[in-house]
Design a protein around this motif. Structure first.
Motif, PDB file in Angstrom:
ATOM      1  N   GLY A 242       8.826  65.988  23.319  1.00 23.75           N
ATOM      2  CA  GLY A 242       9.845  67.057  21.785  1.00 23.75           C
ATOM      3  C   GLY A 242      10.080  68.280  22.148  1.00 23.75           C
ATOM      4  O   GLY A 242       8.753  68.522  22.334  1.00 23.75           O
ATOM      5  N   THR A 243      10.989  69.364  22.012  1.00 21.46           N
ATOM      6  CA  THR A 243      11.425  70.166  22.428  1.00 21.46           C
ATOM      7  C   THR A 243      10.860  71.225  20.741  1.00 21.46           C
ATOM      8  O   THR A 243      12.128  70.728  19.833  1.00 21.46           O
ATOM      9  CB  THR A 243      12.474  70.869  22.859  1.00 21.46           C
ATOM     10  OG1 THR A 243      11.760  70.095  24.714  1.00 21.46           O
ATOM     11  CG2 THR A 243      12.529  72.495  23.384  1.00 21.46           C
ATOM     12  N   HIS A 244       9.642  71.860  20.793  1.00 22.55           N
ATOM     13  CA  HIS A 244       9.619  72.950  19.240  1.00 22.55           C
ATOM     14  C   HIS A 244      10.629  74.107  19.257  1.00 22.55           C
ATOM     15  O   HIS A 244      11.235  73.843  20.570  1.00 22.55           O
ATOM     16  CB  HIS A 244       8.819  72.808  19.013  1.00 22.55           C
ATOM     17  CG  HIS A 244       8.295  71.262  18.652  1.00 22.55           C
ATOM     18  ND1 HIS A 244       6.528  71.345  17.393  1.00 22.55           N
ATOM     19  CD2 HIS A 244       8.497  69.937  19.558  1.00 22.55           C
ATOM     20  CE1 HIS A 244       6.434  70.380  17.668  1.00 22.55           C
ATOM     21  NE2 HIS A 244       7.238  69.956  18.434  1.00 22.55           N
TER      22      HIS A 244
ATOM     23  N   GLN B 188      15.050  65.470  25.461  1.00 22.87           N
ATOM     24  CA  GLN B 188      16.499  65.211  26.049  1.00 22.87           C
ATOM     25  C   GLN B 188      15.703  64.170  26.724  1.00 22.87           C
ATOM     26  O   GLN B 188      14.881  63.735  27.201  1.00 22.87           O
ATOM     27  CB  GLN B 188      16.062  67.143  26.992  1.00 22.87           C
ATOM     28  CG  GLN B 188      16.149  68.267  26.468  1.00 22.87           C
ATOM     29  CD  GLN B 188      17.656  68.588  26.267  1.00 22.87           C
ATOM     30  OE1 GLN B 188      18.710  68.173  26.915  1.00 22.87           O
ATOM     31  NE2 GLN B 188      18.097  69.206  25.043  1.00 22.87           N
ATOM     32  N   GLU B 189      17.224  63.082  26.136  1.00 26.43           N
ATOM     33  CA  GLU B 189      17.002  61.949  27.072  1.00 26.43           C
ATOM     34  C   GLU B 189      18.747  62.322  28.298  1.00 26.43           C
ATOM     35  O   GLU B 189      19.436  61.618  28.083  1.00 26.43           O
ATOM     36  CB  GLU B 189      17.166  61.496  26.124  1.00 26.43           C
ATOM     37  CG  GLU B 189      16.015  61.122  25.581  1.00 26.43           C
ATOM     38  CD  GLU B 189      14.723  60.559  26.251  1.00 26.43           C
ATOM     39  OE1 GLU B 189      14.771  60.229  27.314  1.00 26.43           O
ATOM     40  OE2 GLU B 189      13.346  60.051  26.317  1.00 26.43           O
TER      41      GLU B 189
ATOM     42  N   ALA C 142      16.150  56.716  18.965  1.00 23.89           N
ATOM     43  CA  ALA C 142      15.971  57.666  17.402  1.00 23.89           C
ATOM     44  C   ALA C 142      16.148  56.563  16.289  1.00 23.89           C
ATOM     45  O   ALA C 142      15.757  56.928  15.707  1.00 23.89           O
ATOM     46  CB  ALA C 142      17.805  57.762  16.870  1.00 23.89           C
ATOM     47  N   ALA C 143      16.528  55.262  16.189  1.00 30.08           N
ATOM     48  CA  ALA C 143      15.923  53.962  15.516  1.00 30.08           C
ATOM     49  C   ALA C 143      15.315  53.733  14.846  1.00 30.08           C
ATOM     50  O   ALA C 143      14.704  53.788  13.911  1.00 30.08           O
ATOM     51  CB  ALA C 143      17.231  52.768  15.784  1.00 30.08           C
ATOM     52  N   LEU C 144      13.832  54.325  16.421  1.00 28.31           N
ATOM     53  CA  LEU C 144      12.550  54.069  15.894  1.00 28.31           C
ATOM     54  C   LEU C 144      12.050  54.704  15.368  1.00 28.31           C
ATOM     55  O   LEU C 144      11.603  54.582  13.964  1.00 28.31           O
ATOM     56  CB  LEU C 144      11.942  53.304  17.540  1.00 28.31           C
ATOM     57  CG  LEU C 144      10.394  52.931  17.252  1.00 28.31           C
ATOM     58  CD1 LEU C 144       9.811  51.981  17.089  1.00 28.31           C
ATOM     59  CD2 LEU C 144       9.933  53.492  18.757  1.00 28.31           C
ATOM     60  N   VAL C 145      12.383  56.038  16.090  1.00 27.42           N
ATOM     61  CA  VAL C 145      11.997  57.442  15.305  1.00 27.42           C
ATOM     62  C   VAL C 145      12.067  57.489  13.821  1.00 27.42           C
ATOM     63  O   VAL C 145      11.203  57.727  12.939  1.00 27.42           O
ATOM     64  CB  VAL C 145      12.266  57.966  15.668  1.00 27.42           C
ATOM     65  CG1 VAL C 145      11.755  59.576  15.198  1.00 27.42           C
ATOM     66  CG2 VAL C 145      11.947  58.697  17.375  1.00 27.42           C
ATOM     67  N   GLU C 146      13.550  57.514  13.454  1.00 25.93           N
ATOM     68  CA  GLU C 146      14.268  56.956  12.057  1.00 25.93           C
ATOM     69  C   GLU C 146      13.200  56.295  10.714  1.00 25.93           C
ATOM     70  O   GLU C 146      13.012  56.411  10.187  1.00 25.93           O
ATOM     71  CB  GLU C 146      15.467  57.455  11.974  1.00 25.93           C
ATOM     72  CG  GLU C 146      15.923  56.864  10.627  1.00 25.93           C
ATOM     73  CD  GLU C 146      17.463  57.031  10.702  1.00 25.93           C
ATOM     74  OE1 GLU C 146      18.107  58.493  11.020  1.00 25.93           O
ATOM     75  OE2 GLU C 146      18.333  56.640  10.102  1.00 25.93           O
ATOM     76  N   ASP C 147      13.164  54.545  11.487  1.00 29.74           N
ATOM     77  CA  ASP C 147      12.522  53.839  10.660  1.00 29.74           C
ATOM     78  C   ASP C 147      11.494  54.351  10.753  1.00 29.74           C
ATOM     79  O   ASP C 147      10.269  53.981   9.522  1.00 29.74           O
ATOM     80  CB  ASP C 147      12.970  52.725  11.819  1.00 29.74           C
ATOM     81  CG  ASP C 147      11.870  51.798  10.650  1.00 29.74           C
ATOM     82  OD1 ASP C 147      12.486  51.080   9.735  1.00 29.74           O
ATOM     83  OD2 ASP C 147      11.105  50.995  11.026  1.00 29.74           O
TER      84      ASP C 147
ATOM     85  N   GLY D 189      22.594  62.636  20.030  1.00 29.76           N
ATOM     86  CA  GLY D 189      24.009  63.812  20.727  1.00 29.76           C
ATOM     87  C   GLY D 189      24.058  62.897  22.096  1.00 29.76           C
ATOM     88  O   GLY D 189      23.448  61.794  22.779  1.00 29.76           O
ATOM     89  N   GLU D 190      24.873  63.618  22.658  1.00 26.46           N
ATOM     90  CA  GLU D 190      25.206  63.145  24.688  1.00 26.46           C
ATOM     91  C   GLU D 190      24.327  63.218  25.281  1.00 26.46           C
ATOM     92  O   GLU D 190      24.543  61.488  26.224  1.00 26.46           O
ATOM     93  CB  GLU D 190      26.645  64.257  25.057  1.00 26.46           C
ATOM     94  CG  GLU D 190      27.405  64.673  24.270  1.00 26.46           C
ATOM     95  CD  GLU D 190      28.876  64.563  24.958  1.00 26.46           C
ATOM     96  OE1 GLU D 190      28.432  65.660  25.862  1.00 26.46           O
ATOM     97  OE2 GLU D 190      30.160  65.253  24.517  1.00 26.46           O
ATOM     98  N   GLN D 191      22.628  64.048  25.095  1.00 31.82           N
ATOM     99  CA  GLN D 191      21.987  63.738  26.209  1.00 31.82           C
ATOM    100  C   GLN D 191      21.032  64.651  25.543  1.00 31.82           C
ATOM    101  O   GLN D 191      19.824  64.159  26.952  1.00 31.82           O
ATOM    102  CB  GLN D 191      21.836  64.715  27.346  1.00 31.82           C
ATOM    103  CG  GLN D 191      22.581  64.163  28.266  1.00 31.82           C
ATOM    104  CD  GLN D 191      23.235  65.561  29.321  1.00 31.82           C
ATOM    105  OE1 GLN D 191      22.784  66.570  29.275  1.00 31.82           O
ATOM    106  NE2 GLN D 191      23.769  64.507  30.447  1.00 31.82           N
ATOM    107  N   ASN D 192      20.706  63.710  23.909  1.00 30.24           N
ATOM    108  CA  ASN D 192      19.507  63.756  23.262  1.00 30.24           C
ATOM    109  C   ASN D 192      19.671  63.313  22.094  1.00 30.24           C
ATOM    110  O   ASN D 192      20.425  62.979  21.567  1.00 30.24           O
ATOM    111  CB  ASN D 192      19.256  65.900  23.243  1.00 30.24           C
ATOM    112  CG  ASN D 192      20.854  66.756  22.549  1.00 30.24           C
ATOM    113  OD1 ASN D 192      20.492  65.836  21.169  1.00 30.24           O
ATOM    114  ND2 ASN D 192      21.027  67.325  22.853  1.00 30.24           N
TER     115      ASN D 192
END
Length: 278
Positions: free
Chosen positions: A211-213, A223-224, A235-240, A249-252
């Motif tokens: 994670g970039t703060h 960044q992924e 993203a689904a895991l973190v949101e859950d 995003g395209e790369q994040n």
């Protein structure tokens, strides 16, 4: 999988090995166990008699009986059992450590192809990184590498049972080899039915590494440069876990400020902001 059932299966661990004499590496384990059990029950029988009784080639079992050798898969199972990994349930100390190490392979580590040896980069906390606590939780000693290098990040690696750990993490779904080469990269299988605490720990370990703060906002950017399907899964895991918005995003992957606060993540630049306001 119920929370009170062990997560790891010794058969899967055994099958990470290559055993030329067996199509199924776990069959080597079963043969070894049968030979040793028969020998203990018939202490006066030699390798020839045991070979005939069990219909296993004498040349295969003689080293087991006479020199104390074991098939590699059997040795790995013994190590994993002694360390408590095979009996560990989701919320047991040993599995909490394994889960954290799996997250670290995805977010700041690697498992070598062939030898299955893991290494973990230290995050911004350096020698206070959570990966060190995780290695202690699984019962392993460790050492640091590249501490004096300006070109490579400092890494921590197990100094014992390294390959058994790497194979165990691989069985749990950690990628082996360069992650950038894996077009079908997915998150670990066990997270789907894991309790909240297990999923939360995975997320927190992941974000602590990748994670970039930001100095002016509380969102966290990950960044992924990995397949879109993987970014969406992450993203689904973190949101859950956070129960707040996370976008792809395209790369994040962007963890909203609300999600970061829900996860209890302290902004790294908070003290700077307070000083600026004063």
């Amino acid at each position: 999988m119920p929370e009170n059932v062990a997560v790891l299966d010794e058969r899967d661990l055994a099958r990470t090995y290559n055993t030329p004499a067996y199509d199924d590496p776990y069959a080597a384990v079963m043969d070894y166990q049968a030979v040793m059990r028969y020998a203990s029950e018939h202490p006066n029988k030699g390798s020839g008699a045991i070979s005939s009784a069990l219909e296993i080639p004498r040349g295969r079992i003689r080293p087991w009986l006479e020199s104390g050798s074991k098939p590699d898969p059997a040795r790995a199972i013994d190590v994993a059992r002694e360390l408590g990994w095979l009996d560990a349930r989701y919320l047991d100390r040993e599995f909490v450590g394994l889960n954290t190490l799996v997250a670290n392979v995805f977010s700041g580590g690697s498992i070598s192809t062939g030898r299955f040896e893991p290494s973990f980069a230290l995050n911004y906390r350096e020698h206070r990184s959570h990966v060190i606590d995780a290695l202690e939780m699984v019962g392993l000693e460790y050492g640091f590498h590249n501490e004096e290098s300006d070109d490579h990040a400092t890494e921590v690696r197990p100094t014992e049972h390294s390959s058994v750990l790497g194979r165990t993490l691989a069985v749990l779904g950690a990628p082996v080899g360069p992650k950038a080469d894996l077009e079908d990269l997915t998150l670990p299988w066990y997270l789907e039915n894991a309790p909240y605490e297990t999923r939360e720990m995975f997320v927190l370990a992941y974000l602590a590494n990748r994670g970039t703060h930001h100095r002016t906002k509380d969102t966290i950017t990950v960044q992924e440069d990995r397949p879109e399907s993987y970014r969406r899964e992450l993203a689904a895991l973190v949101e859950d876990v956070a129960k707040e918005p996370v976008t792809v995003g395209e790369q994040n992957v962007t963890v909203s400020a609300a999600a970061a606060r829900s996860l209890g993540i302290q902004p790294r630049y908070e003290s700077e902001r307070i000083a600026n306001r004063e």
